[in-house]
Design a protein around this motif. Structure first.
Motif, short mmCIF file in Angstrom:
data_model
loop_
_atom_site.label_atom_id
_atom_site.label_comp_id
_atom_site.label_asym_id
_atom_site.label_seq_id
_atom_site.Cartn_x
_atom_site.Cartn_y
_atom_site.Cartn_z
N VAL A 245 49.71 32.11 51.60
CA VAL A 245 49.96 32.63 52.94
C VAL A 245 49.11 31.89 53.95
CG1 VAL A 245 49.92 34.67 54.43
CG2 VAL A 245 50.46 34.92 52.00
N MET A 246 49.74 31.48 55.05
CA MET A 246 48.98 30.91 56.16
C MET A 246 49.37 31.62 57.45
SD MET A 246 48.36 26.98 57.36
CE MET A 246 47.21 26.65 58.71
N LEU A 247 48.38 31.99 58.21
CA LEU A 247 48.58 32.64 59.50
C LEU A 247 48.24 31.67 60.62
CD1 LEU A 247 48.92 35.10 61.45
CD2 LEU A 247 46.48 35.58 61.02
N ILE A 248 49.16 31.50 61.57
CA ILE A 248 48.87 30.75 62.78
C ILE A 248 48.73 31.76 63.92
CG2 ILE A 248 49.65 29.02 64.43
CD1 ILE A 248 51.10 27.61 62.23
N ALA A 249 47.52 31.89 64.42
CA ALA A 249 47.22 32.77 65.54
C ALA A 249 46.95 31.90 66.76
CB ALA A 249 46.00 33.63 65.22
N PRO A 250 47.12 32.42 67.96
CA PRO A 250 46.86 31.61 69.16
C PRO A 250 45.41 31.15 69.23
CG PRO A 250 47.18 33.93 69.74
CD PRO A 250 47.57 33.78 68.31
N ASP A 251 45.22 29.87 69.53
CA ASP A 251 43.87 29.37 69.71
C ASP A 251 43.39 29.68 71.13
OD1 ASP A 251 45.18 27.52 71.31
OD2 ASP A 251 44.89 25.84 69.95
N GLU A 252 42.23 29.19 71.47
CA GLU A 252 41.64 29.52 72.78
C GLU A 252 42.53 29.05 73.93
OE1 GLU A 252 37.47 28.80 75.31
OE2 GLU A 252 37.63 28.19 73.20
N ALA A 253 43.11 27.86 73.81
CA ALA A 253 43.96 27.34 74.87
C ALA A 253 45.23 28.17 75.02
CB ALA A 253 44.32 25.88 74.58
N ALA A 254 45.79 28.61 73.89
CA ALA A 254 46.99 29.43 73.95
C ALA A 254 46.71 30.79 74.57
CB ALA A 254 47.57 29.60 72.55
N THR A 255 45.58 31.37 74.18
CA THR A 255 45.22 32.68 74.73
C THR A 255 45.05 32.59 76.25
OG1 THR A 255 44.10 33.28 72.67
CG2 THR A 255 43.54 34.54 74.63
N GLU A 256 44.46 31.51 76.70
CA GLU A 256 44.31 31.31 78.15
C GLU A 256 45.67 31.11 78.80
OE1 GLU A 256 42.08 28.27 81.31
OE2 GLU A 256 41.59 28.20 79.16
N ALA A 257 46.56 30.40 78.13
CA ALA A 257 47.91 30.17 78.68
C ALA A 257 48.70 31.46 78.78
CB ALA A 257 48.65 29.16 77.81
N PHE A 258 48.48 32.37 77.84
CA PHE A 258 49.19 33.65 77.86
C PHE A 258 48.85 34.46 79.11
CE2 PHE A 258 49.42 34.10 72.91
CZ PHE A 258 50.30 33.03 72.87
N GLY A 259 47.62 34.36 79.56
CA GLY A 259 47.18 35.20 80.67
C GLY A 259 47.05 36.65 80.24
N THR A 260 47.13 37.55 81.18
CA THR A 260 46.94 38.97 80.89
C THR A 260 48.25 39.71 80.65
OG1 THR A 260 46.94 39.48 83.27
CG2 THR A 260 44.80 39.06 82.22
#
Length: 290
Positions: A245-260
């Motif tokens: 099993v491998m999980l791809i979670a948002p990295d720091e750049a993705a989290t910032e891109a998502f916004g609030t």
């Protein structure tokens, strides 16, 4: 072996796509395209499981839409949708989903009651307008024969889980719209006389449906952002059964891109770019899938 349509089937590779709004759709497409551009194509899965935003991406991939075309669909424009959020109702939804004094099915039924009574569900023709929105934007109409596509939802009255597939006899468009019916934001969708809401109300990934697969890739926009985003218990159980099993979670750049607000259509393009970069960076470490 995975139980599909009441029969055991050998599944070498399962792709699990989680929920995460407009930003999540764009990021997932970006991650998958970034992986392929870097030489790792994971779109040849035997089983695709889509929840909420993931049901859109899953329908596109399983329906034969090329990843590069999907990338183009996330560029430019604003998606044609402006979403009004009732902050108080959403807070009630999230508080209920985290209420450990209730059994999970009780939490979901309570959230379903909120969803059914919310202004988003009681406006005249609300459900029809939502279906029309999907009809104008989802270029896939038929369930695929291969790979097997599972789309998840939750009965808004009982809290029971629902899993739709080709053999369910349910219109694919309705299944996807139901899986994306965020409580208090969008109206539950009627399927065979029942009203259904977002499959993410059971789990952000519903990865347990991949039990029995040899390898499982979970792409989860809400992992790390919500306790339900990618439940550890699901992934641990898959690993305990012998799956890689491998999980791809948002990295720091993705989290910032998502916004609030992951439902903000303006977050699509930055989320796409973050996904493309993250997918390319992860390719060397991901198990290969020709």
């Amino acid at each position: 072996m995975v139980l599909i349509n009441g029969r055991e089937a050998q599944v070498s590779f399962a792709l699990v796509l989680g929920g995460g709004g407009h930003a999540g759709v764009a990021w997932e497409i970006g991650v998958l395209a970034g992986l392929r551009r870097a030489g790792v194509d994971v779109t040849g899965a035997d089983l695709v499981i889509g929840t909420s935003a993931g049901s859109i991406v899953g329908a596109l991939l399983a329906g034969g839409i090329d990843l590069e075309d999907a990338v183009l669909s996330q560029r430019g424009g604003d998606g044609g949708e402006r979403i009004w959020l009732d902050v108080e109702l959403l807070a009630e939804v999230f508080t209920t989903m985290l209420d450990e004094s209730l059994e999970p099915i009780e939490r979901r039924a309570k959230v379903g009651a909120i969803a059914l009574a919310a202004p988003a569900a009681t406006k005249p023709d609300a459900e029809e307008a939502r279906l029309a929105y999907f009809a104008a934007r989802l270029p896939v109409r038929d369930w695929p024969v291969e790979p097997v596509l599972l789309v998840t939802g939750v009965d808004a009255e009982t809290g029971d889980e629902a899993v739709w597939r080709r053999e369910s006899g349910v219109d694919l468009l309705r299944a996807v719209a139901a899986s994306c019916a965020v409580p208090a934001v969008f109206p539950p969708v009627t399927i065979n006389g029942r009203r259904y809401m977002d499959g993410g109300m059971r789990s952000g990934t519903n990865a347990d449906l991949a039990e029995g697969a040899d390898r499982v890739l979970v792409v989860a926009p809400m992992a790390g952002l919500s306790p339900m985003g990618a439940p550890d218990a699901e992934l641990d159980a898959l690993r305990a059964s012998g799956a890689e099993v491998m999980l791809i979670a948002p990295d720091e750049a993705a989290t910032e891109a998502f916004g609030t607000n992951l439902l903000d259509v303006r977050r699509r393009e930055p989320s796409l770019e973050a996904g493309l970069a993250q997918g390319a960076a992860l390719a060397p470490t991901l198990f290969a899938r020709a």
